[in-house]
Design a protein around this motif. Structure first.
Motif, PDB file in Angstrom:
ATOM      1  N   VAL A  55       0.839  -1.205   0.000  1.00  0.00           N
ATOM      2  CA  VAL A  55       0.000   0.000   0.000  1.00  0.00           C
ATOM      3  C   VAL A  55       0.870   1.250   0.000  1.00  0.00           C
ATOM      4  O   VAL A  55       0.599   2.227  -0.725  1.00  0.00           O
ATOM      5  CB  VAL A  55      -0.955  -0.016   1.211  1.00  0.00           C
ATOM      6  CG1 VAL A  55      -1.701   1.313   1.331  1.00  0.00           C
ATOM      7  CG2 VAL A  55      -1.935  -1.169   1.106  1.00  0.00           C
ATOM      8  N   LEU A  56       1.945   1.248   0.798  1.00  0.00           N
ATOM      9  CA  LEU A  56       2.849   2.397   0.850  1.00  0.00           C
ATOM     10  C   LEU A  56       3.511   2.640  -0.506  1.00  0.00           C
ATOM     11  O   LEU A  56       3.681   3.791  -0.934  1.00  0.00           O
ATOM     12  CB  LEU A  56       3.903   2.168   1.929  1.00  0.00           C
ATOM     13  CG  LEU A  56       4.874   3.324   2.201  1.00  0.00           C
ATOM     14  CD1 LEU A  56       4.107   4.542   2.700  1.00  0.00           C
ATOM     15  CD2 LEU A  56       5.926   2.913   3.222  1.00  0.00           C
ATOM     16  N   MET A  57       3.874   1.564  -1.196  1.00  0.00           N
ATOM     17  CA  MET A  57       4.492   1.710  -2.512  1.00  0.00           C
ATOM     18  C   MET A  57       3.522   2.327  -3.508  1.00  0.00           C
ATOM     19  O   MET A  57       3.903   3.204  -4.299  1.00  0.00           O
ATOM     20  CB  MET A  57       4.962   0.338  -3.016  1.00  0.00           C
ATOM     21  CG  MET A  57       5.627   0.367  -4.379  1.00  0.00           C
ATOM     22  SD  MET A  57       6.235  -1.259  -4.903  1.00  0.00           S
ATOM     23  CE  MET A  57       4.665  -2.145  -5.078  1.00  0.00           C
ATOM     24  N   VAL A  58       2.274   1.882  -3.482  1.00  0.00           N
ATOM     25  CA  VAL A  58       1.277   2.435  -4.398  1.00  0.00           C
ATOM     26  C   VAL A  58       1.048   3.920  -4.109  1.00  0.00           C
ATOM     27  O   VAL A  58       0.982   4.746  -5.033  1.00  0.00           O
ATOM     28  CB  VAL A  58      -0.038   1.643  -4.293  1.00  0.00           C
ATOM     29  CG1 VAL A  58      -1.131   2.317  -5.116  1.00  0.00           C
ATOM     30  CG2 VAL A  58       0.155   0.210  -4.755  1.00  0.00           C
ATOM     31  N   VAL A  59       0.943   4.282  -2.824  1.00  0.00           N
ATOM     32  CA  VAL A  59       0.718   5.689  -2.461  1.00  0.00           C
ATOM     33  C   VAL A  59       1.905   6.546  -2.884  1.00  0.00           C
ATOM     34  O   VAL A  59       1.736   7.634  -3.465  1.00  0.00           O
ATOM     35  CB  VAL A  59       0.464   5.799  -0.942  1.00  0.00           C
ATOM     36  CG1 VAL A  59       0.409   7.264  -0.521  1.00  0.00           C
ATOM     37  CG2 VAL A  59      -0.829   5.102  -0.560  1.00  0.00           C
ATOM     38  N   GLN A  60       3.130   6.085  -2.619  1.00  0.00           N
ATOM     39  CA  GLN A  60       4.318   6.862  -2.967  1.00  0.00           C
ATOM     40  C   GLN A  60       4.490   7.015  -4.476  1.00  0.00           C
ATOM     41  O   GLN A  60       5.097   7.985  -4.929  1.00  0.00           O
ATOM     42  CB  GLN A  60       5.567   6.212  -2.381  1.00  0.00           C
ATOM     43  CG  GLN A  60       5.697   6.353  -0.874  1.00  0.00           C
ATOM     44  CD  GLN A  60       6.985   5.755  -0.345  1.00  0.00           C
ATOM     45  OE1 GLN A  60       7.747   5.130  -1.078  1.00  0.00           O
ATOM     46  NE2 GLN A  60       7.230   5.930   0.951  1.00  0.00           N
ATOM     47  N   ASP A  64       5.921  12.911  -5.263  1.00  0.00           N
ATOM     48  CA  ASP A  64       7.318  13.202  -5.597  1.00  0.00           C
ATOM     49  C   ASP A  64       8.221  12.957  -4.393  1.00  0.00           C
ATOM     50  O   ASP A  64       9.217  13.661  -4.206  1.00  0.00           O
ATOM     51  CB  ASP A  64       7.460  14.634  -6.099  1.00  0.00           C
ATOM     52  CG  ASP A  64       7.050  15.665  -5.042  1.00  0.00           C
ATOM     53  OD1 ASP A  64       6.503  15.251  -3.978  1.00  0.00           O
ATOM     54  OD2 ASP A  64       7.296  16.863  -5.261  1.00  0.00           O
ATOM     55  N   TYR A  65       7.876  11.953  -3.601  1.00  0.00           N
ATOM     56  CA  TYR A  65       8.618  11.653  -2.385  1.00  0.00           C
ATOM     57  C   TYR A  65      10.069  11.319  -2.719  1.00  0.00           C
ATOM     58  O   TYR A  65      10.353  10.495  -3.589  1.00  0.00           O
ATOM     59  CB  TYR A  65       7.964  10.473  -1.659  1.00  0.00           C
ATOM     60  CG  TYR A  65       8.537  10.201  -0.285  1.00  0.00           C
ATOM     61  CD1 TYR A  65       8.464  11.162   0.707  1.00  0.00           C
ATOM     62  CD2 TYR A  65       9.147   8.994   0.007  1.00  0.00           C
ATOM     63  CE1 TYR A  65       8.976  10.924   1.975  1.00  0.00           C
ATOM     64  CE2 TYR A  65       9.670   8.738   1.263  1.00  0.00           C
ATOM     65  CZ  TYR A  65       9.579   9.712   2.246  1.00  0.00           C
ATOM     66  OH  TYR A  65      10.097   9.476   3.487  1.00  0.00           O
ATOM     67  N   SER A  66      10.997  11.987  -2.034  1.00  0.00           N
ATOM     68  CA  SER A  66      12.422  11.792  -2.287  1.00  0.00           C
ATOM     69  C   SER A  66      13.172  11.812  -0.972  1.00  0.00           C
ATOM     70  O   SER A  66      12.583  11.953   0.109  1.00  0.00           O
ATOM     71  CB  SER A  66      12.959  12.875  -3.229  1.00  0.00           C
ATOM     72  OG  SER A  66      12.846  14.150  -2.611  1.00  0.00           O
ATOM     73  N   ILE A  67      14.491  11.682  -1.067  1.00  0.00           N
ATOM     74  CA  ILE A  67      15.323  11.669   0.123  1.00  0.00           C
ATOM     75  C   ILE A  67      15.246  12.994   0.865  1.00  0.00           C
ATOM     76  O   ILE A  67      15.411  13.055   2.091  1.00  0.00           O
ATOM     77  CB  ILE A  67      16.790  11.334  -0.264  1.00  0.00           C
ATOM     78  CG1 ILE A  67      17.629  11.060   0.970  1.00  0.00           C
ATOM     79  CG2 ILE A  67      17.376  12.449  -1.094  1.00  0.00           C
ATOM     80  CD1 ILE A  67      17.244   9.824   1.732  1.00  0.00           C
ATOM     81  N   LYS A  68      14.956  14.087   0.133  1.00  0.00           N
ATOM     82  CA  LYS A  68      14.838  15.394   0.771  1.00  0.00           C
ATOM     83  C   LYS A  68      13.678  15.415   1.752  1.00  0.00           C
ATOM     84  O   LYS A  68      13.802  15.939   2.867  1.00  0.00           O
ATOM     85  CB  LYS A  68      14.650  16.469  -0.302  1.00  0.00           C
ATOM     86  CG  LYS A  68      14.520  17.873   0.265  1.00  0.00           C
ATOM     87  CD  LYS A  68      14.285  18.875  -0.848  1.00  0.00           C
ATOM     88  CE  LYS A  68      12.942  18.622  -1.524  1.00  0.00           C
ATOM     89  NZ  LYS A  68      12.635  19.671  -2.539  1.00  0.00           N
ATOM     90  N   LEU A  75       6.189  16.541   4.025  1.00  0.00           N
ATOM     91  CA  LEU A  75       5.296  15.697   3.246  1.00  0.00           C
ATOM     92  C   LEU A  75       5.556  15.877   1.755  1.00  0.00           C
ATOM     93  O   LEU A  75       5.905  16.971   1.299  1.00  0.00           O
ATOM     94  CB  LEU A  75       3.839  16.031   3.557  1.00  0.00           C
ATOM     95  CG  LEU A  75       3.366  15.738   4.990  1.00  0.00           C
ATOM     96  CD1 LEU A  75       1.929  16.201   5.186  1.00  0.00           C
ATOM     97  CD2 LEU A  75       3.489  14.255   5.308  1.00  0.00           C
ATOM     98  N   ALA A  76       5.404  14.812   1.016  1.00  0.00           N
ATOM     99  CA  ALA A  76       5.582  14.875  -0.430  1.00  0.00           C
ATOM    100  C   ALA A  76       4.337  15.438  -1.098  1.00  0.00           C
ATOM    101  O   ALA A  76       3.225  15.368  -0.554  1.00  0.00           O
ATOM    102  CB  ALA A  76       5.889  13.482  -0.976  1.00  0.00           C
ATOM    103  N   ASP A  77       4.516  16.006  -2.277  1.00  0.00           N
ATOM    104  CA  ASP A  77       3.402  16.562  -3.042  1.00  0.00           C
ATOM    105  C   ASP A  77       2.799  15.493  -3.945  1.00  0.00           C
ATOM    106  O   ASP A  77       3.502  14.638  -4.480  1.00  0.00           O
ATOM    107  CB  ASP A  77       3.869  17.739  -3.897  1.00  0.00           C
ATOM    108  CG  ASP A  77       4.372  18.903  -3.045  1.00  0.00           C
ATOM    109  OD1 ASP A  77       3.819  19.094  -1.942  1.00  0.00           O
ATOM    110  OD2 ASP A  77       5.320  19.593  -3.478  1.00  0.00           O
TER     111      ASP A  77
END
Length: 323
Positions: A55-60, A64-68, A75-77
């Motif tokens: 589920v986490l993989m599908v959401v990500q 634009d989740y990154s190391i930053k 939170l990622a956009d």
């Protein structure tokens, strides 16, 4: 007579099951509770170890989740399907996907065909030779993929490889001296295919050999008396008994050969060109460091691809359980 027919109770519909009694319903509910109680630990483990990461993989994959974001705790956009469009239009993923599918088809065909042939051969061998062949298959199967790749890498080594020495000896020339088998992508795929097939044949051979023991000897003897050739006996008599087993073997080989990683990565480390020999596993591993959104999109595509390839077997299995 007519009055008796009018007052007679209506006949039960043909094939209709009788309604379960209250005691039978209570026993069914009790059995269901007991089954779920036994399955609960496994369901919880699967939910934690498989469900949550999936589920986490599908959401990500839609962000634009990154190391930053991970370092800063932000939170990622949400970017929608931008990661998927980037994977298919602005990367080497389509070429890597086609390359992986081609290698998977070639490896799967060779593994299944050679495995079935070895299994049939084992049925013709005496006890001593069958034990010898079984030990050899077990040694190939038990060897870790990294160790097997290292051994085969030395066999095809540029300077000290047995293959180059044998080719020079057979041809009587020195044309194969310092010949690199891993620098050329096609010879790289050949070496990779040899390694994967060498380790994949034992599983198919042992599984098929066990299934061949379930074929009735009387049926084989009757087909032989009727004049059927060896190939005809296998195709018309033996294969129907092996169909379900070979279907499972085929699906497993498709999944395993599509997600190979260790052998490819080890050969690339010995001199293969990474950009021209990447498969899905190594491409996902070498994807931009910290670009979790794009990497998750590639992972989702791989999961969907594997599910689509195995869906036919799952559907057939469910139909058989309903009968």
């Amino acid at each position: 007579m007519a009055e008796a027919l009018l007052t007679a109770p209506p006949a039960k519909a043909a094939g209709r099951r009788p309604r379960p009694t209250a005691r039978e319903r209570a026993r069914g509910r009790r059995d269901a509770r007991g089954a779920w109680t036994l399955l609960a630990p496994s369901v919880v483990i699967l939910a934690v170890m498989v469900g949550y990461p999936a589920v986490l993989m599908v959401v990500q994959s839609f962000t634009d989740y990154s190391i930053k974001n991970k370092v800063q705790g932000t939170l990622a956009d949400f970017v929608g399907f931008a990661n998927y469009l980037e994977v298919f239009t602005q990367s080497d993923f389509p070429i890597v996907l086609l390359r992986s599918l081609g290698l998977m088809v070639a490896m799967t065909v060779l593994i299944v065909l050679l495995g079935v042939l070895v299994a049939v051969l084992m049925t013709r061998l005496g006890r001593g030779w069958r034990i010898t062949v079984s030990v050899g298959l077990l040694l190939a199967w038990a060897m870790p993929p990294l160790a097997a790749t290292t051994v085969w890498g030395w066999i095809f080594d540029t300077q000290y490889g047995v293959v180059n020495w044998a080719l020079n000896t057979v041809t009587g020339t020195s044309d194969w001296t310092n010949h690199s088998w891993l620098l050329n992508p096609w010879s790289f795929y050949m070496v990779l295919t040899i390694i994967v097939v060498w380790q994949g044949v034992p599983f198919v051979a042992f599984t098929t050999f066990a299934a061949l023991g379930q074929v009735p000897g009387e049926v084989l003897e009757a087909s032989s008396l009727d004049g059927a050739t060896g190939f005809a006996r296998f195709r018309l008599v033996v294969f129907p008994y092996l169909r379900s087993v070979l279907t499972v073997v085929l699906v497993l080989q498709v999944i395993w050969n599509l997600r190979i990683f260790t052998q490819v990565y080890a050969l690339q480390s010995r001199g293969g060109l990474v950009s021209e020999t990447n498969v899905l596993g190594t491409y996902l591993f070498r994807q931009g460091v910290g670009e979790f959104g794009v990497t998750s999109a590639i992972g989702v595509i791989m999961v969907v691809l594997l599910l689509a390839m195995s869906w036919g077997y799952v559907r057939t299995t469910l139909k058989e359980e309903e009968l």
